[in-house]
Design an enzyme around this catalytic site. Structure first.
Site, PDB file in Angstrom:
ATOM      1  N   LEU A   1      -8.354 -22.255   2.825  1.00 59.28           N
ATOM      2  CA  LEU A   1      -8.385 -22.122   1.362  1.00 59.28           C
ATOM      3  C   LEU A   1      -7.286 -21.168   0.889  1.00 59.28           C
ATOM      4  O   LEU A   1      -6.602 -21.417  -0.095  1.00 59.28           O
ATOM      5  CB  LEU A   1      -9.759 -21.615   0.900  1.00 59.28           C
ATOM      6  CG  LEU A   1      -9.933 -21.583  -0.627  1.00 59.28           C
ATOM      7  CD1 LEU A   1      -9.850 -22.980  -1.227  1.00 59.28           C
ATOM      8  CD2 LEU A   1     -11.263 -20.932  -1.019  1.00 59.28           C
TER       9      LEU A   1
ATOM     10  N   ILE B   1       4.404   3.831  -2.022  1.00 53.40           N
ATOM     11  CA  ILE B   1       3.167   4.099  -1.280  1.00 53.40           C
ATOM     12  C   ILE B   1       3.313   3.813   0.213  1.00 53.40           C
ATOM     13  O   ILE B   1       2.439   4.143   1.006  1.00 53.40           O
ATOM     14  CB  ILE B   1       2.002   3.312  -1.905  1.00 53.40           C
ATOM     15  CG1 ILE B   1       1.900   3.614  -3.398  1.00 53.40           C
ATOM     16  CG2 ILE B   1       0.676   3.616  -1.242  1.00 53.40           C
ATOM     17  CD1 ILE B   1       1.752   5.086  -3.745  1.00 53.40           C
ATOM     18  N   GLY B   2       4.405   3.182   0.602  1.00 59.90           N
ATOM     19  CA  GLY B   2       4.628   3.061   2.039  1.00 59.90           C
ATOM     20  C   GLY B   2       5.236   1.752   2.483  1.00 59.90           C
ATOM     21  O   GLY B   2       6.302   1.720   3.066  1.00 59.90           O
TER      22      GLY B   2
ATOM     23  N   GLU C   1      -4.406   4.194  -7.560  1.00 64.92           N
ATOM     24  CA  GLU C   1      -4.384   3.066  -8.480  1.00 64.92           C
ATOM     25  C   GLU C   1      -4.857   3.543  -9.833  1.00 64.92           C
ATOM     26  O   GLU C   1      -5.857   4.245  -9.932  1.00 64.92           O
ATOM     27  CB  GLU C   1      -5.313   1.972  -7.949  1.00 64.92           C
ATOM     28  CG  GLU C   1      -5.410   0.739  -8.810  1.00 64.92           C
ATOM     29  CD  GLU C   1      -6.385   0.861  -9.969  1.00 64.92           C
ATOM     30  OE1 GLU C   1      -7.285   1.712  -9.899  1.00 64.92           O
ATOM     31  OE2 GLU C   1      -6.221   0.125 -10.938  1.00 64.92           O
TER      32      GLU C   1
ATOM     33  N   HIS D   1      -3.437   8.689  -0.334  1.00 63.32           N
ATOM     34  CA  HIS D   1      -3.389   7.588  -1.295  1.00 63.32           C
ATOM     35  C   HIS D   1      -4.736   6.876  -1.312  1.00 63.32           C
ATOM     36  O   HIS D   1      -5.366   6.694  -0.276  1.00 63.32           O
ATOM     37  CB  HIS D   1      -2.280   6.609  -0.894  1.00 63.32           C
ATOM     38  CG  HIS D   1      -2.384   5.285  -1.577  1.00 63.32           C
ATOM     39  ND1 HIS D   1      -2.056   5.121  -2.907  1.00 63.32           N
ATOM     40  CD2 HIS D   1      -2.817   4.077  -1.146  1.00 63.32           C
ATOM     41  CE1 HIS D   1      -2.283   3.863  -3.252  1.00 63.32           C
ATOM     42  NE2 HIS D   1      -2.742   3.209  -2.206  1.00 63.32           N
TER      43      HIS D   1
ATOM     44  N   HIS E   1      -0.597  -5.503  -7.510  1.00 63.37           N
ATOM     45  CA  HIS E   1      -1.422  -6.597  -6.993  1.00 63.37           C
ATOM     46  C   HIS E   1      -1.149  -7.904  -7.719  1.00 63.37           C
ATOM     47  O   HIS E   1      -1.853  -8.889  -7.522  1.00 63.37           O
ATOM     48  CB  HIS E   1      -2.901  -6.235  -7.060  1.00 63.37           C
ATOM     49  CG  HIS E   1      -3.216  -4.983  -6.296  1.00 63.37           C
ATOM     50  ND1 HIS E   1      -3.023  -3.738  -6.832  1.00 63.37           N
ATOM     51  CD2 HIS E   1      -3.660  -4.790  -5.029  1.00 63.37           C
ATOM     52  CE1 HIS E   1      -3.352  -2.819  -5.936  1.00 63.37           C
ATOM     53  NE2 HIS E   1      -3.740  -3.437  -4.835  1.00 63.37           N
TER      54      HIS E   1
ATOM     55  N   CYS F   1       0.237   0.959  -5.322  1.00 60.16           N
ATOM     56  CA  CYS F   1      -0.153   0.700  -3.926  1.00 60.16           C
ATOM     57  C   CYS F   1       1.090   0.269  -3.160  1.00 60.16           C
ATOM     58  O   CYS F   1       2.180   0.213  -3.728  1.00 60.16           O
ATOM     59  CB  CYS F   1      -1.252  -0.371  -3.869  1.00 60.16           C
ATOM     60  SG  CYS F   1      -2.131  -0.416  -2.294  1.00 60.16           S
TER      61      CYS F   1
ATOM     62  N   TRP G   1     -12.774   0.249   7.252  1.00 62.95           N
ATOM     63  CA  TRP G   1     -12.178  -1.079   7.372  1.00 62.95           C
ATOM     64  C   TRP G   1     -12.272  -1.643   8.784  1.00 62.95           C
ATOM     65  O   TRP G   1     -11.562  -2.553   9.159  1.00 62.95           O
ATOM     66  CB  TRP G   1     -10.746  -1.081   6.840  1.00 62.95           C
ATOM     67  CG  TRP G   1     -10.737  -1.137   5.338  1.00 62.95           C
ATOM     68  CD1 TRP G   1     -11.792  -1.411   4.524  1.00 62.95           C
ATOM     69  CD2 TRP G   1      -9.618  -0.920   4.464  1.00 62.95           C
ATOM     70  NE1 TRP G   1     -11.413  -1.375   3.204  1.00 62.95           N
ATOM     71  CE2 TRP G   1     -10.073  -1.068   3.131  1.00 62.95           C
ATOM     72  CE3 TRP G   1      -8.265  -0.611   4.673  1.00 62.95           C
ATOM     73  CZ2 TRP G   1      -9.236  -0.931   2.030  1.00 62.95           C
ATOM     74  CZ3 TRP G   1      -7.439  -0.471   3.569  1.00 62.95           C
ATOM     75  CH2 TRP G   1      -7.915  -0.640   2.270  1.00 62.95           C
TER      76      TRP G   1
ATOM     77  N   CYS H   1      -6.845   3.450  -3.267  1.00 61.21           N
ATOM     78  CA  CYS H   1      -6.707   2.331  -4.206  1.00 61.21           C
ATOM     79  C   CYS H   1      -8.067   1.818  -4.661  1.00 61.21           C
ATOM     80  O   CYS H   1      -9.054   1.953  -3.967  1.00 61.21           O
ATOM     81  CB  CYS H   1      -5.856   1.191  -3.690  1.00 61.21           C
ATOM     82  SG  CYS H   1      -5.813   0.927  -1.948  1.00 61.21           S
TER      83      CYS H   1
HETATM   84  N1  GLN Z   1       0.584   2.779   3.041  1.00 64.12           N
HETATM   85  C1  GLN Z   1      -0.084   1.540   2.820  1.00 64.12           C
HETATM   86  C2  GLN Z   1       0.897   0.541   2.246  1.00 64.12           C
HETATM   87  O1  GLN Z   1       1.790   0.961   1.570  1.00 64.12           O
HETATM   88  C3  GLN Z   1      -1.226   1.703   1.847  1.00 64.12           C
HETATM   89  C4  GLN Z   1      -1.935   0.407   1.610  1.00 64.12           C
HETATM   90  C5  GLN Z   1      -3.208   0.529   0.821  1.00 64.12           C
HETATM   91  O2  GLN Z   1      -3.448   1.500   0.166  1.00 64.12           O
HETATM   92  N2  GLN Z   1      -4.034  -0.466   0.840  1.00 64.12           N
HETATM   93  O3  GLN Z   1       0.776  -0.641   2.453  1.00 64.12           O
HETATM   94 ZN    ZN Z   2      -3.452   1.292  -2.082  1.00 65.39          ZN
END
Ligand code: GLN
Ligand code: ZN
Length: 747
Positions: free
Chosen positions: A17, A423-424, A658, A634, A687, A719, A553, A636
């Site tokens: 999907l 954020i990375g 976020e 960080h 996103h 993010c 996670w 989110c």
């Molecule tokens: N450092 C991770 C990135 O930039 C953070 C991802 C996240 O917060 N979900 O992908």
């Molecule tokens: Zn994030």
């Protein structure tokens, strides 16, 4: 009826999907083709469930994006700005989730939030003054008939009006009581239509019942259901999950529901509540098979609990939808000695059936299951146990304190006002994923792969320097996933090949499994972080995932506490932090994207059950670094407005989070509570593929600066950019730095 499930995963055993929808987004698939593929997937699911022997089979648990969004669309809860521009029904639906930018307008995606205490996300419905709640959709009816045509009787599932009310956003001038009246009317029509279709049972999901409820909310629930259930011929199952319903149990069991679904796994008080009293005329759908974790059910224990209830109308079910676990262990190459401990969705169907059978007559299935739980699964790591036992209070506190560090770091780094960073991660292109796949299949040597990664890092470092970012990142190209990557380098972890779980829309995650005691085997991120830092005079931020997120996670163990597992992970990540520092990394970001995820749904349990160990675990990770090492974190979709003081107690130097999608409402609260940590409220939403203009980002930053002192403010996206395409990622970041440069001149 003795067996049931709350819902089944829908993304497809091989994420069919996901791929179909993404093709549709790229115009590589027509709407009709997408519809047909979806139909095929639904058929497979129903057939699988039927074949397993589970009797009550749900329908309308399928969704192209999110079932809350489905419910909003069914009820015509579509914001005016979008309703006006006349897209097809399907495209309006996707526009709500992802925003729309095209010939007809430029509309932001609706905010997305974590679905209770899971890593699934729902699209927040918005009820405006103009919203006219009425039944305009037909998905729930169509899918029931679709199954019927296949000879399968199903129980349509819908999100209930009470929970819908609790999780929706209301415009200021909306009158709640009118909304309630309209909702009751609409749900009555839905029940009537289902009755006309000869539906026997309907499942109304009311997960909000597992939260703290005051008298007002209990009354609201009562008003809704007294009216809705009046003279109903259809059997209504009130389905709850993610906890117990202690505040409303008495009210709930008195209402004329035909069945009540309760969570016996996360609901600590469920058993006690039912034991006290459960009406003889109602079915109890006992959610005893864990819908959120992948371990085999301990039949003996489950059956012993249920036997004490002495109920006739007992239905064995799952604690919540199986949406939160992968499809099946069938294709997983684990050796049988390991695999026997796991049950994914398909295997959980069997568990439900076997439990029901064993309840009536205990036989060989029960003994076989018992055997699993009679001996230890693995050899414990005594060294790790020892380290945990030796932790003293001092190692949970970083010195010097924040105020002193802030001063030292200001001098040390001398960043310009409004320092910019990301954020990375940068886009994980198909090419990168293919290279990783080739490496795995040994079609590529490690040297070749490393060279490829190094090239990417260099290109992106150059580009970041060119556009003038202040703190650079290496881009995380070597990582498939922010948790799996770490898990792979820690002992105690196991990985599935295909254990995908939906996170939001078409985005899936493959949570690793914490099998045993966790420890770090070797440095994990040092190589690429140090490499990147050696390429430039600018500061490059080291990127780590924090212990709470790694735990949240992953599929956690059930034989030791979450706290203990988290401390094990924290010690491993602490070693990594210190190694980064030793190797010249001066800014280290420890992501806690999922900090809030396992926060208990009841506020009364927040600290004692969770924050009291989760926050110290984070502090343990960074407490031993020098004052001149700047620790970022960080988060989110974390809605941390209500846990702001706990976030401050993480004692990071900078936090990015976020905020863009939720209109920066958190800023007021930060101001009010004198948040000490420096903050980077995301200035745009990553996103969605939409590119924010310079003007839009400028006004967002101005808004931030009206609430947060400029010395405390960092500028960044909300993010990581790994899910974005390169062009939109670059364009957005350039707009961000342009906006900052202009604002700096004004400061
Ligand atoms: N450092 C991770 C990135 O930039 C953070 C991802 C996240 O917060 N979900 O992908
Ligand atoms: Zn994030």
């Amino acid at each position: 009826m003795k067996t049931s499930i709350v819902g089944y995963p829908r993304i497809g055993e091989h994420r069919e999907l996901k791929f179909a929808i993404e093709k549709y987004f790229k115009n590589d698939l027509t709407a009709d083709e997408l519809m047909n593929q979806a139909k095929e997937l639904r058929k497979n699911n129903w057939k699988t469930i039927k074949a397993s022997g589970v009797e009550a089979i749900p329908s309308n648990d399928f969704s192209f994006y999110d079932t809350t969004l489905d419910t909003a669309c069914l009820l015509n809860i579509i914001p005016q700005e979008l309703a006006k521009i006349e897209l097809s029904e399907l495209d309006t639906y996707f526009a709500l989730a992802r925003g729309y930018q095209g010939a007809k307008g430029d509309i932001k995606a609706r905010p997305m939030k974590k679905w209770f205490n899971t890593n699934y996300h729902y699209i927040v419905p918005k009820i405006e003054k103009e919203t006219k709640i009425e039944v305009v959709g037909s998905k729930i009816f169509d899918e029931y008939q679709e199954a019927k045509a296949l000879g399968i009787e199903t129980r349509p599932v819908i999100l209930g009006p009470f929970s819908l009310l609790q999780i929706s956003e209301f415009d200021t001038y909306v009158d709640r009581s009118t909304v309630i009246t309209d909702l009751i009317q609409a749900y009555k029509i839905i029940l009537q239509k289902l009755t006309d279709l000869n539906v026997e049972w309907v499942q109304i999901d009311e997960p909000s019942l597992t939260k703290d409820l005051n008298a007002e909310l209990i009354a609201e629930f009562q008003v809704i259901y007294r009216e809705l259930l009046k003279d109903q011929k259809i059997n209504v199952l009130a389905q709850t999950y993610f906890g117990d319903v202690r505040d409303i149990y008495d009210t709930l069991i008195e209402l004329p529901f035909a069945g009540i679904g309760l969570d016996f796994v996360e609901g600590r008080k469920t058993l006690a509540l039912v034991k006290q009293y459960f009406p003889k005329d109602k079915y109890l759908f006992a959610g005893v098979v864990n819908g959120k974790n992948i371990w085999r059910n301990n039949y003996q224990q489950t059956l012993a609990d249920l036997a004490t209830l002495k109920l006739d109308k007992l239905v064995f079910s799952t604690s919540c939808s199986l949406l939160h676990v992968p499809y099946t262990t069938k294709n997983e190459p684990f050796p049988i000695e390991i695999k026997q401990y796991f049950a994914f969705a398909a295997e959980k169907l069997t568990e439900v059936v076997e439990l029901a059978e064993s309840y009536d007559n205990p036989g060989p299935t029960l003994s076989k299951n018992q055997l699993l739980f009679s001996k230890p699964r693995f050899t414990e790591n005594q060294a790790v146990h020892q380290k945990i036992a030796e932790l003293t209070p001092a190692v949970f506190t970083r010195l010097p304190n924040f105020e002193k560090r802030e001063k030292i770091q200001r001098e040390h780094f001398a960043f310009p006002a409004l320092p910019t960073t990301t954020i990375g991660s940068f886009p994980q292109t198909l090419e990168i994923k293919q290279m990783r796949a080739k490496l795995k299949k040994a079609e590529l040597s490690l040297e070749e792969y490393d060279q490829f990664i190094a090239q990417h890092i260099n290109q992106w470092l150059d580009w970041q320097t060119e556009i003038g970012l202040d703190v650079l990142v290496h881009g995380e190209f070597e990582r498939n996933d922010m948790v799996e990557y770490f898990g792979q380098n820690l002992s105690g972890y196991l990985f599935s090949q295909n254990g995908w779980v939906q996170s939001y829309g078409t985005r899936c995650v493959k949570p690793p499994i914490i099998w045993g005691d966790v420890s770090r085997e070797k440095p994990i991120t040092v190589k690429w972080s140090a490499y990147a830092q050696q390429q430039t005079n600018k500061i490059v931020k080291g990127m780590l995932t924090g212990p709470v997120t790694i735990l949240n996670w992953s599929f956690p163990r059930e034989d030791i506490s979450l706290k203990e597992s988290t401390l094990q992970i924290a010690l491993a990540i602490q070693e990594e932090v210190l190694d980064l520092e030793k190797n010249g990394i001066q800014v280290i970001q420890i992501d806690e994207a999922a900090l809030r995820e396992k926060l208990p749904l009841r506020q009364t349990d927040w600290y004692t059950e969770y924050l009291d160990w989760a926050i110290p675990a984070f502090r343990l990770v960074h407490s031993q670094v020098q004052a001149t090492t700047q620790i970022h974190t960080h988060m989110c979709y974390s809605e941390f407005t209500d846990i702001i003081s706990a976030i401050d107690q993480m004692d990071a130097d900078v936090i990015s989070f976020e905020a863009a999608r939720s209109n920066l409402t958190i800023l007021d609260e930060l101001q009010k509570q004198h948040f000490k940590t420096e903050v980077g409220p995301g200035v745009y939403d990553i996103h969605s593929p939409r590119v924010p203009s310079v003007a839009e980002i400028t006004s967002t930053i101005q808004n931030i600066l009206s609430k947060i002192p400029v010395e405390k403010t960092w500028i960044n996206p909300d993010c990581g950019l790994k899910t974005r395409g390169i062009p939109e990622a670059k364009e957005s970041l350039m707009n961000m730095t342009t906006a900052v440069n202009r604002l700096r001149k004004e400061l």
